[in-house]
Design a protein around this motif. Structure first.
Motif, PDB file in Angstrom:
ATOM      1  N   LYS A  13      38.686  35.137  18.069  1.00 33.66           N
ATOM      2  CA  LYS A  13      38.196  33.973  18.820  1.00 33.66           C
ATOM      3  C   LYS A  13      38.940  33.867  20.145  1.00 33.66           C
ATOM      4  N   GLY A  14      38.194  33.662  21.207  1.00 33.67           N
ATOM      5  CA  GLY A  14      38.765  33.571  22.545  1.00 33.67           C
ATOM      6  C   GLY A  14      38.645  34.842  23.353  1.00 33.67           C
ATOM      7  N   PRO A 162      36.781  28.408  33.546  1.00 33.86           N
ATOM      8  CA  PRO A 162      36.047  28.322  32.269  1.00 33.86           C
ATOM      9  C   PRO A 162      36.217  26.953  31.642  1.00 33.86           C
ATOM     10  N   LYS A 163      35.184  26.500  30.932  1.00 33.23           N
ATOM     11  CA  LYS A 163      35.254  25.196  30.277  1.00 33.23           C
ATOM     12  C   LYS A 163      36.188  25.219  29.084  1.00 33.23           C
ATOM     13  N   SER A 164      36.177  26.322  28.336  1.00 31.50           N
ATOM     14  CA  SER A 164      37.004  26.423  27.142  1.00 31.50           C
ATOM     15  C   SER A 164      38.444  26.754  27.510  1.00 31.50           C
ATOM     16  N   SER A 165      39.389  26.082  26.883  1.00 34.60           N
ATOM     17  CA  SER A 165      40.806  26.367  27.135  1.00 34.60           C
ATOM     18  C   SER A 165      41.193  27.756  26.638  1.00 34.60           C
ATOM     19  N   ARG A 166      40.496  28.238  25.596  1.00 33.10           N
ATOM     20  CA  ARG A 166      40.777  29.591  25.100  1.00 33.10           C
ATOM     21  C   ARG A 166      40.429  30.629  26.169  1.00 33.10           C
ATOM     22  N   HIS A 167      39.296  30.453  26.806  1.00 25.54           N
ATOM     23  CA  HIS A 167      38.898  31.386  27.855  1.00 25.54           C
ATOM     24  C   HIS A 167      39.698  31.148  29.133  1.00 25.54           C
TER      25      HIS A 167
END
Length: 282
Positions: A13-14, A162-167
C-alpha cells in the motif's frame, strides 16, 4: 521467473505510483552505474531486490537493508521509465503505439503507467478549466531526500501535491524530472488539448458525479484563494510571489513550453503592474 521482492514492493500500500522494472534491466550493471555511491550497502540491497540475499544476514542490518533496497529500486525506477523500453512499456496498453503489447500483469502488480493515466490513478487537475485532466508523477529534483513527488498537469503545465499522505511521502527522485515531458515528446498524441473535454475519462462515471466533484473543486479553490490573500496582503504581492514550474528534460527546458512560459510571464507581469496601480489609486 518474477522477482519476489519487487512483486511484494509493488503490491504494498502506498506504492501504486510505481511500475515494474524489467529484470533484465536491473541485472545489467551498466544501467546501475553510479548508484553505488547513492545507496549504502549497495551490493546487499541489490541482492535483496533480486532475491539473492543471504538468509543468514544479521537482523539489525536487514531492517536498514530494506530501506536501502527501497531507495535503490526507486532510483532504478527513475532511470527505467525514461528509457525507450520503459516508455514503450508505459504505453503498452495502446495497440496503436505498440505493435506487440505484452500481456497484462497480474492484479497484484502495478498497472502500466498509461493505463493509470487513463484511469486517473495519479489524480486529476484541481483547476476547473482543465476539466479534470489526469495527472502524471514528476520529481522536482533527481537527488533523493530533497523533494517529494508532485503531479504534473499537461493542460495548465503546473504541478500539484498528491491528495494521499502515503503518496505524498514518496521521494520525487524515484520518478525524476523528465518523465511526463519525455513521454509527451515521444508520444505527442497523448498531449492533452488546451481546450475542450478530456478524452481520457474514467468509464462508468455519470455526469452528476462529475458535476458534484467540479462544484466541490470550485469551492475548495475559492477557499484556498481566500486563505492565500490574508488581511493586509495585496493581491499583487501574492501574485508576484507565485512560483512557476518549468518543465525540463535531463535538465534542459522544453523549447516550445519555455517560449510559451516567457510570454505567460510577460502577461503576468503586466497584470501585476495593473493590480499595483489599481491598489495605489483605491
Amino acid at each position: 521467473m518474477r522477482m519476489q521482492w519487487i512483486s511484494w514492493f509493488l503490491s504494498s500500500k502506498g506504492n501504486e505510483y510505481f511500475c515494474e522494472v524489467e529484470e533484465d534491466y536491473i541485472l545489467d550493471r551498466f544501467n546501475l552505474t553510479g548508484l553505488n555511491t547513492e545507496v549504502q550497502h549497495y551490493a546487499q540491497a541489490l541482492d535483496m531486490i533480486t532475491d539473492n540475499l543471504d538468509e543468514e544476514i544479521q537482523d539489525d542490518l536487514r531492517g536498514n537493508l530494506d530501506l536501502q533496497a527501497r531507495l535503490l529500486y526507486g532510483l532504478i525506477h527513475a532511470r527505467w521509465i525514461v528509457t525507450a523500453r520503459g516508455l514503450a512499456k508505459m504505453v503498452r496498453t495502446s495497440t496503436s503505439l505498440v505493435m506487440h503489447p505484452d500481456p497484462p500483469p497480474p492484479r497484484h502488480l502495478a498497472r502500466p503507467q498509461l493505463e493509470k493515466y487513463k484511469r486517473a490513478d495519479f489524480g486529476r487537475c484541481p483547476r476547473v478549466l482543465c476539466q479534470s485532466q489526469p495527472l502524471l508523477p514528476v520529481g522536482l529534483t533527481d537527488v533523493p531526500y530533497e523533494k517529494s513527488v508532485k503531479l504534473y498537469c499537461g493542460r495548465c503545465e503546473d504541478i500539484y501535491s498528491p491528495k494521499s499522505s502515503r503518496h505524498g511521502s514518496i521521494d520525487g527522485a524515484y520518478f525524476g524530472t523528465s518523465f511526463p515531458h519525455l513521454l509527451f515528446l515521444v508520444y505527442p498524441n497523448l498531449i492533452p488539448p488546451k481546450t475542450g473535454p478530456v478524452e481520457l475519462g474514467l468509464p462508468g462515471r455519470g455526469g452528476e458525479v462529475d458535476s458534484s466533484r467540479r462544484s466541490r473543486r470550485i469551492r475548495e479553490e475559492q477557499e484556498a484563494q481566500a486563505e492565500g490573500v490574508g488581511e493586509g496582503m495585496s493581491t499583487a504581492s501574492v501574485a508576484s510571489k507565485a512560483d512557476r514550474y518549468r518543465p525540463r528534460i535531463f535538465g534542459f527546458q522544453v523549447n516550445e513550453i519555455a517560449k510559451l512560459q516567457r510570454w505567460q510571464e510577460a502577461v503576468r507581469d503586466r497584470q501585476i503592474s495593473r493590480l499595483e496601480e489599481l491598489e495605489e489609486n483605491a
